[in-house]
Design a protein around this motif. Structure first.
Motif, PDB file in Angstrom:
ATOM      1  N   GLY A   1      45.942  32.204  48.964  1.00  0.00           N
ATOM      2  CA  GLY A   1      47.263  32.605  48.519  1.00  0.00           C
ATOM      3  C   GLY A   1      47.467  32.359  47.042  1.00  0.00           C
ATOM      4  O   GLY A   1      48.054  33.183  46.335  1.00  0.00           O
ATOM      5  N   VAL A   2      46.976  31.222  46.555  1.00  0.00           N
ATOM      6  CA  VAL A   2      47.091  30.897  45.129  1.00  0.00           C
ATOM      7  C   VAL A   2      46.311  31.906  44.292  1.00  0.00           C
ATOM      8  O   VAL A   2      46.823  32.465  43.313  1.00  0.00           O
ATOM      9  CB  VAL A   2      46.595  29.469  44.855  1.00  0.00           C
ATOM     10  N   PHE A   3      45.059  32.168  44.691  1.00  0.00           N
ATOM     11  CA  PHE A   3      44.243  33.123  43.934  1.00  0.00           C
ATOM     12  C   PHE A   3      44.863  34.509  43.992  1.00  0.00           C
ATOM     13  O   PHE A   3      44.913  35.224  42.981  1.00  0.00           O
ATOM     14  CB  PHE A   3      42.825  33.165  44.485  1.00  0.00           C
ATOM     15  N   GLY A   4      45.349  34.918  45.164  1.00  0.00           N
ATOM     16  CA  GLY A   4      45.955  36.235  45.303  1.00  0.00           C
ATOM     17  C   GLY A   4      47.193  36.395  44.441  1.00  0.00           C
ATOM     18  O   GLY A   4      47.423  37.458  43.851  1.00  0.00           O
TER      19      GLY A   4
ATOM     20  N   GLY B   1      47.439  39.062  41.445  1.00  0.00           N
ATOM     21  CA  GLY B   1      48.487  40.066  41.454  1.00  0.00           C
ATOM     22  C   GLY B   1      49.191  40.179  40.117  1.00  0.00           C
ATOM     23  O   GLY B   1      49.641  41.261  39.732  1.00  0.00           O
ATOM     24  N   VAL B   2      49.288  39.068  39.391  1.00  0.00           N
ATOM     25  CA  VAL B   2      49.949  39.089  38.079  1.00  0.00           C
ATOM     26  C   VAL B   2      48.974  39.481  36.976  1.00  0.00           C
ATOM     27  O   VAL B   2      49.287  40.298  36.108  1.00  0.00           O
ATOM     28  CB  VAL B   2      50.567  37.711  37.768  1.00  0.00           C
ATOM     29  N   LEU B   3      47.760  38.921  37.023  1.00  0.00           N
ATOM     30  CA  LEU B   3      46.823  39.080  35.909  1.00  0.00           C
ATOM     31  C   LEU B   3      45.933  40.314  36.025  1.00  0.00           C
ATOM     32  O   LEU B   3      45.437  40.817  35.011  1.00  0.00           O
ATOM     33  CB  LEU B   3      45.935  37.829  35.809  1.00  0.00           C
ATOM     34  N   ARG B   4      45.676  40.789  37.249  1.00  0.00           N
ATOM     35  CA  ARG B   4      44.843  41.965  37.472  1.00  0.00           C
ATOM     36  C   ARG B   4      43.420  41.793  36.947  1.00  0.00           C
ATOM     37  O   ARG B   4      42.741  42.773  36.644  1.00  0.00           O
ATOM     38  CB  ARG B   4      45.465  43.216  36.809  1.00  0.00           C
ATOM     39  N   ASP B   5      42.982  40.563  36.813  1.00  0.00           N
ATOM     40  CA  ASP B   5      41.630  40.290  36.328  1.00  0.00           C
ATOM     41  C   ASP B   5      41.081  39.106  37.114  1.00  0.00           C
ATOM     42  O   ASP B   5      41.629  38.005  37.017  1.00  0.00           O
ATOM     43  CB  ASP B   5      41.656  39.968  34.837  1.00  0.00           C
ATOM     44  N   PRO B   6      40.021  39.302  37.899  1.00  0.00           N
ATOM     45  CA  PRO B   6      39.507  38.219  38.758  1.00  0.00           C
ATOM     46  C   PRO B   6      39.104  36.970  37.984  1.00  0.00           C
ATOM     47  O   PRO B   6      39.323  35.853  38.458  1.00  0.00           O
ATOM     48  CB  PRO B   6      38.299  38.867  39.449  1.00  0.00           C
TER      49      PRO B   6
ATOM     50  N   ALA C   1      40.860  33.409  38.474  1.00  0.00           N
ATOM     51  CA  ALA C   1      40.131  32.215  38.913  1.00  0.00           C
ATOM     52  C   ALA C   1      40.404  31.034  37.986  1.00  0.00           C
ATOM     53  O   ALA C   1      40.572  29.900  38.438  1.00  0.00           O
ATOM     54  CB  ALA C   1      38.632  32.512  38.969  1.00  0.00           C
ATOM     55  N   GLU C   2      40.459  31.298  36.681  1.00  0.00           N
ATOM     56  CA  GLU C   2      40.738  30.233  35.719  1.00  0.00           C
ATOM     57  C   GLU C   2      42.135  29.653  35.936  1.00  0.00           C
ATOM     58  O   GLU C   2      42.329  28.436  35.952  1.00  0.00           O
ATOM     59  CB  GLU C   2      40.625  30.766  34.293  1.00  0.00           C
ATOM     60  N   VAL C   3      43.103  30.550  36.107  1.00  0.00           N
ATOM     61  CA  VAL C   3      44.474  30.090  36.277  1.00  0.00           C
ATOM     62  C   VAL C   3      44.638  29.387  37.615  1.00  0.00           C
ATOM     63  O   VAL C   3      45.353  28.384  37.718  1.00  0.00           O
ATOM     64  CB  VAL C   3      45.456  31.277  36.158  1.00  0.00           C
ATOM     65  N   ALA C   4      43.960  29.870  38.656  1.00  0.00           N
ATOM     66  CA  ALA C   4      44.032  29.202  39.961  1.00  0.00           C
ATOM     67  C   ALA C   4      43.524  27.766  39.863  1.00  0.00           C
ATOM     68  O   ALA C   4      44.092  26.846  40.469  1.00  0.00           O
ATOM     69  CB  ALA C   4      43.220  29.987  40.991  1.00  0.00           C
TER      70      ALA C   4
ATOM     71  N   ARG D   1      50.036  32.812  31.351  1.00  0.00           N
ATOM     72  CA  ARG D   1      48.788  33.331  30.789  1.00  0.00           C
ATOM     73  C   ARG D   1      48.993  34.738  30.229  1.00  0.00           C
ATOM     74  O   ARG D   1      48.484  35.063  29.143  1.00  0.00           O
ATOM     75  CB  ARG D   1      47.706  33.340  31.870  1.00  0.00           C
ATOM     76  N   VAL D   2      49.725  35.568  30.944  1.00  0.00           N
ATOM     77  CA  VAL D   2      50.009  36.925  30.454  1.00  0.00           C
ATOM     78  C   VAL D   2      50.725  36.855  29.110  1.00  0.00           C
ATOM     79  O   VAL D   2      50.391  37.571  28.164  1.00  0.00           O
ATOM     80  CB  VAL D   2      50.861  37.709  31.470  1.00  0.00           C
ATOM     81  N   ARG D   3      51.722  35.980  29.019  1.00  0.00           N
ATOM     82  CA  ARG D   3      52.476  35.858  27.770  1.00  0.00           C
ATOM     83  C   ARG D   3      51.589  35.359  26.639  1.00  0.00           C
ATOM     84  O   ARG D   3      51.702  35.824  25.490  1.00  0.00           O
ATOM     85  CB  ARG D   3      53.650  34.909  27.980  1.00  0.00           C
ATOM     86  N   ALA D   4      50.699  34.417  26.949  1.00  0.00           N
ATOM     87  CA  ALA D   4      49.814  33.878  25.914  1.00  0.00           C
ATOM     88  C   ALA D   4      48.853  34.947  25.413  1.00  0.00           C
ATOM     89  O   ALA D   4      48.601  35.062  24.212  1.00  0.00           O
ATOM     90  CB  ALA D   4      49.034  32.683  26.471  1.00  0.00           C
ATOM     91  N   VAL D   5      48.304  35.738  26.347  1.00  0.00           N
ATOM     92  CA  VAL D   5      47.383  36.810  25.960  1.00  0.00           C
ATOM     93  C   VAL D   5      48.104  37.848  25.118  1.00  0.00           C
ATOM     94  O   VAL D   5      47.583  38.322  24.103  1.00  0.00           O
ATOM     95  CB  VAL D   5      46.762  37.460  27.216  1.00  0.00           C
ATOM     96  N   GLN D   6      49.326  38.201  25.518  1.00  0.00           N
ATOM     97  CA  GLN D   6      50.085  39.193  24.761  1.00  0.00           C
ATOM     98  C   GLN D   6      50.426  38.681  23.368  1.00  0.00           C
ATOM     99  O   GLN D   6      50.383  39.429  22.382  1.00  0.00           O
ATOM    100  CB  GLN D   6      51.366  39.564  25.509  1.00  0.00           C
TER     101      GLN D   6
END
Length: 220
Positions: free
Chosen positions: A68-71, A75-80, A84-87, A123-128
């Motif tokens: 569930g955590v990985f999913g 779902g937010v990052l769209r990059d496995p 995995a890093e964020v999980a 993470r999305v915000r940091a990448v952006q």
């Protein structure tokens, strides 16, 4: 998964632990044996034990909620890979902050997946933000592929002296400068060959040429 890594709290239990250095300090490597008999424990009960430093409860909680955590992250990052890093970061946070869980406010699953969603959004915000910074650098750069710094180095000094000064560059600067300065490649071609972001390559080349200019005594 049968092998987990988690930071050890003072006073936490240590079964089958092997110490290893890591970015969070001391890490405990926990290997779980066959599951013991009995009814599955609730995530709330497991999280309560995790708050007391029970690494076996942490392992069981990971088994229960890991997908569930990985999913959620995926779902937010769209990059496995990013997911995995964020999980991994989420599980470190669960281990460290389990005592903050309040069953009155929701279930253990909801609490854990909320952490995962928040981390993924961060993470999305940091990448952006990094992309925005890189774009500003590109927007502020000159249109010429190799600016006046490169022209000064090429016209004022002999090739042999340039080669001597290449030794003052960092390995990444030297690699990029050699491809561009000696190989005649554009920034884009250098970026493609090194499999590196274009803004990063432009920065390496410019910084490398500036260091060459200083080494060679070229004045503006």
């Amino acid at each position: 998964m049968s092998l987990l890594q988690l930071p050890v709290r003072p006073g936490a239990s240590r079964h089958a632990v092997g110490r290893a250095a890591g970015p969070w300090g001391t890490l405990a490597r926990v290997e779980r044996g066959p599951d013991e008999g009995g009814a599955p424990r609730s995530a709330e009960s497991l999280l309560s034990d995790v708050a007391r430093g029970d690494d076996s409860a942490f392992a069981a909680l990971y088994d229960a909620l890991g997908r569930g955590v990985f999913g959620t992250c995926l779902g937010v990052l769209r990059d496995p890979d990013h997911a995995a890093e964020v999980a991994q970061e989420v599980w470190v946070e669960v281990w460290r902050t389990a005592a903050r869980f309040d069953s009155v406010r929701g279930s253990a699953r909801t609490w854990t997946l909320t952490l995962a969603h928040r981390r993924a959004v961060d993470r999305v915000r940091a990448v952006q933000a990094q992309r925005d910074r890189d774009q500003r650098v590109l927007d502020g750069s000159t249109e010429r592929e190799f600016d006046v710094v490169a022209d000064e180095v090429e016209s004022a000094l002999e090739q042999v002296r340039v080669r001597d000064c290449l030794g003052t560059l960092t390995p990444t600067q030297k690699q990029a400068v050699v491809l561009a300065y000696y190989g005649g490649r554009t920034y884009r071609e250098v970026a493609d060959e090194l499999a590196a972001p274009l803004p990063t390559v432009k920065t390496r080349i410019r910084d490398g040429l500036l260091r060459l200019r200083d080494c060679l005594g070229v004045t503006s």
